[in-house]
Design a protein around this motif. Structure first.
Motif, PDB file in Angstrom:
ATOM      1  N   GLU A 199       0.847  -1.194   0.000  1.00 61.34           N
ATOM      2  CA  GLU A 199       0.000   0.000   0.000  1.00 61.34           C
ATOM      3  C   GLU A 199       0.885   1.248   0.000  1.00 61.34           C
ATOM      4  N   PHE A 200       1.367   1.594  -1.176  1.00 59.49           N
ATOM      5  CA  PHE A 200       2.275   2.722  -1.302  1.00 59.49           C
ATOM      6  C   PHE A 200       1.547   4.019  -0.953  1.00 59.49           C
ATOM      7  N   ALA A 201       2.120   4.775  -0.026  1.00 56.17           N
ATOM      8  CA  ALA A 201       1.516   6.045   0.373  1.00 56.17           C
ATOM      9  C   ALA A 201       1.497   6.994  -0.819  1.00 56.17           C
ATOM     10  N   GLY A 202       0.348   7.604  -1.030  1.00 61.26           N
ATOM     11  CA  GLY A 202       0.276   8.638  -2.058  1.00 61.26           C
ATOM     12  C   GLY A 202      -0.090   8.150  -3.437  1.00 61.26           C
ATOM     13  N   VAL A 203      -0.389   6.862  -3.612  1.00 59.85           N
ATOM     14  CA  VAL A 203      -0.833   6.354  -4.913  1.00 59.85           C
ATOM     15  C   VAL A 203      -2.128   5.581  -4.705  1.00 59.85           C
ATOM     16  N   ARG A 204      -3.138   5.955  -5.470  1.00 60.58           N
ATOM     17  CA  ARG A 204      -4.411   5.239  -5.422  1.00 60.58           C
ATOM     18  C   ARG A 204      -4.830   4.847  -6.837  1.00 60.58           C
ATOM     19  N   TYR A 205      -5.806   3.956  -6.917  1.00 62.84           N
ATOM     20  CA  TYR A 205      -6.325   3.500  -8.200  1.00 62.84           C
ATOM     21  C   TYR A 205      -7.599   4.259  -8.552  1.00 62.84           C
ATOM     22  N   ARG A 206      -7.877   4.304  -9.840  1.00 62.32           N
ATOM     23  CA  ARG A 206      -9.174   4.794 -10.313  1.00 62.32           C
ATOM     24  C   ARG A 206      -9.585   3.915 -11.489  1.00 62.32           C
ATOM     25  N   ASP A 207     -10.828   3.462 -11.466  1.00 64.17           N
ATOM     26  CA  ASP A 207     -11.356   2.620 -12.531  1.00 64.17           C
ATOM     27  C   ASP A 207     -11.853   3.529 -13.658  1.00 64.17           C
ATOM     28  N   PRO A 208     -11.259   3.458 -14.850  1.00 67.68           N
ATOM     29  CA  PRO A 208     -11.733   4.307 -15.954  1.00 67.68           C
ATOM     30  C   PRO A 208     -13.191   4.053 -16.310  1.00 67.68           C
ATOM     31  N   ALA A 209     -13.726   2.875 -15.941  1.00 69.07           N
ATOM     32  CA  ALA A 209     -15.119   2.556 -16.259  1.00 69.07           C
ATOM     33  C   ALA A 209     -16.101   3.132 -15.252  1.00 69.07           C
ATOM     34  N   ASP A 210     -15.609   3.662 -14.131  1.00 73.11           N
ATOM     35  CA  ASP A 210     -16.491   4.202 -13.097  1.00 73.11           C
ATOM     36  C   ASP A 210     -16.888   5.624 -13.463  1.00 73.11           C
ATOM     37  N   PRO A 211     -18.181   5.894 -13.738  1.00 73.90           N
ATOM     38  CA  PRO A 211     -18.599   7.242 -14.126  1.00 73.90           C
ATOM     39  C   PRO A 211     -18.278   8.288 -13.068  1.00 73.90           C
ATOM     40  N   ALA A 212     -18.284   7.887 -11.794  1.00 77.68           N
ATOM     41  CA  ALA A 212     -18.009   8.838 -10.714  1.00 77.68           C
ATOM     42  C   ALA A 212     -16.515   9.106 -10.552  1.00 77.68           C
ATOM     43  N   GLY A 213     -15.666   8.265 -11.102  1.00 81.51           N
ATOM     44  CA  GLY A 213     -14.223   8.470 -11.018  1.00 81.51           C
ATOM     45  C   GLY A 213     -13.688   8.459  -9.603  1.00 81.51           C
ATOM     46  N   ARG A 214     -14.250   7.625  -8.746  1.00 83.69           N
ATOM     47  CA  ARG A 214     -13.834   7.597  -7.344  1.00 83.69           C
ATOM     48  C   ARG A 214     -12.450   6.982  -7.190  1.00 83.69           C
ATOM     49  N   LEU A 215     -11.626   7.571  -6.333  1.00 84.63           N
ATOM     50  CA  LEU A 215     -10.292   7.049  -6.064  1.00 84.63           C
ATOM     51  C   LEU A 215     -10.375   5.909  -5.056  1.00 84.63           C
ATOM     52  N   LEU A 216      -9.559   4.885  -5.274  1.00 88.52           N
ATOM     53  CA  LEU A 216      -9.590   3.684  -4.452  1.00 88.52           C
ATOM     54  C   LEU A 216      -8.236   3.457  -3.809  1.00 88.52           C
ATOM     55  N   ASP A 217      -8.229   3.232  -2.498  1.00 86.80           N
ATOM     56  CA  ASP A 217      -6.995   2.839  -1.822  1.00 86.80           C
ATOM     57  C   ASP A 217      -6.602   1.434  -2.264  1.00 86.80           C
TER      58      ASP A 217
END
Length: 298
Positions: A199-217
């Motif tokens: 769990e690298f500090a400062g990097v999160r994922y985002r699913d390009p298919a998610d319309p809301a563009g929510r960031l994921l730990d």
């Protein structure tokens, strides 16, 4: 760049899965590593990973291609890692970066045998096609965010692909990682690695298919909110689907694993946002899930 450590670990983790299978399947295989800029740390980590499988390489031949612009410094950087490789591994450093992939892959005789490619930087259609000549072929592509590769990968000959954005918290550029394969099993293994990296500090994922563009730990059990929205959208598009169909949709169309679909569906059922048939029992593969727009009124 903050995302480099995540990408390096994902390459190593996938090599650890891919290499034993490739060496079991065929007597020769190729790993192609192509970088538009830098790449020494990533290539060195890949070579050290290959060295750990020396006992599996007996009677086999593995070719490792390292392509990079400004590759003059690479032989010295990679020397220590290369020294630890068995004689069955041939390392070729090629100047020119991803644009040279078609020539390098052809010269290495990679066609018709297992080929794993890692391409960091812009790749034209010829380079994408070159990564697909293996039997089987798998590839990881790193590009700038906003440059989706799924359609281009399909055109190049990859039946399956997934994409995830790596978003640094410090404002550094977001990068898009695409993985292409022809195997559901390999895609699932990549997804397992995706959520298992440190769990690298400062990097999160985002699913390009998610319309809301929510960031994921990055976590072993990722937050299911975006997947719930994507499953609801899929049900709205396609009508009622079985749990098996929704599990596969999660695998091939989102950043999530197939098992995550069951957790997301359990939450949607608990919230009354979807219904199931039959109403009771295990949430197994043949259970039919119906979205809110398809449920009968009253």
């Amino acid at each position: 760049m903050p995302t480099d450590a995540v990408l390096r670990e994902l390459l190593v983790r996938h090599l650890e899965v891919w290499l034993p299978g490739a060496l079991h399947r065929a007597r020769r295989a190729t790993v192609a590593l192509a970088y538009a800029d830098g790449g020494a740390d990533s290539a060195e980590a890949a070579l050290r990973t290959v060295a750990e499988y020396a006992d599996r390489l007996r009677g086999r031949q593995l070719t490792v291609l390292v392509l990079a612009d400004g590759a003059a410094e690479l032989p010295a950087r990679l020397g220590a890692a290369e020294a630890g490789l068995p004689a069955e591994v041939a390392v070729h450093v090629v100047p020119g970066g991803p644009a040279r992939l078609p020539v390098a892959v052809k010269a290495a005789g990679a066609a018709g045998a297992p080929l794993l490619s890692y391409v960091d930087g812009p790749a034209d259609p010829a380079a994408l096609t070159a990564t697909a000549v293996g039997r089987p072929a798998e590839a990881l592509f790193v590009t700038a965010a906003g440059t989706p590769a799924r359609d281009a990968l399909a055109d190049a000959g990859f039946p399956l692909a997934t994409e995830v954005e790596l978003v640094p918290a410090d404002g550094a550029p977001t990068r898009l990682l695409s993985f292409a394969t022809g195997s559901d099993k390999s895609l699932e293994a990549f997804k397992e690695a995706l959520w298992a990296v440190d769990e690298f500090a400062g990097v999160r994922y985002r699913d390009p298919a998610d319309p809301a563009g929510r960031l994921l730990d990055i976590a072993l059990t990722p937050e299911p909110g975006p997947l719930r929205r994507e499953l609801l959208a899929e049900l709205a598009r396609s009508g009622p689907r079985t749990v098996t169909e929704l599990r596969r949709y999660a695998l091939i169309a989102t950043v999530y694993r197939s098992a995550d679909a069951v957790r997301a569906l359990t939450g949607l059922l608990g919230a009354g946002e979807v219904t199931r048939d039959p109403e009771h029992g295990r949430l197994g593969g043949d259970v039919l899930i119906t979205g809110p727009d398809a449920r009968p009124a009253g």
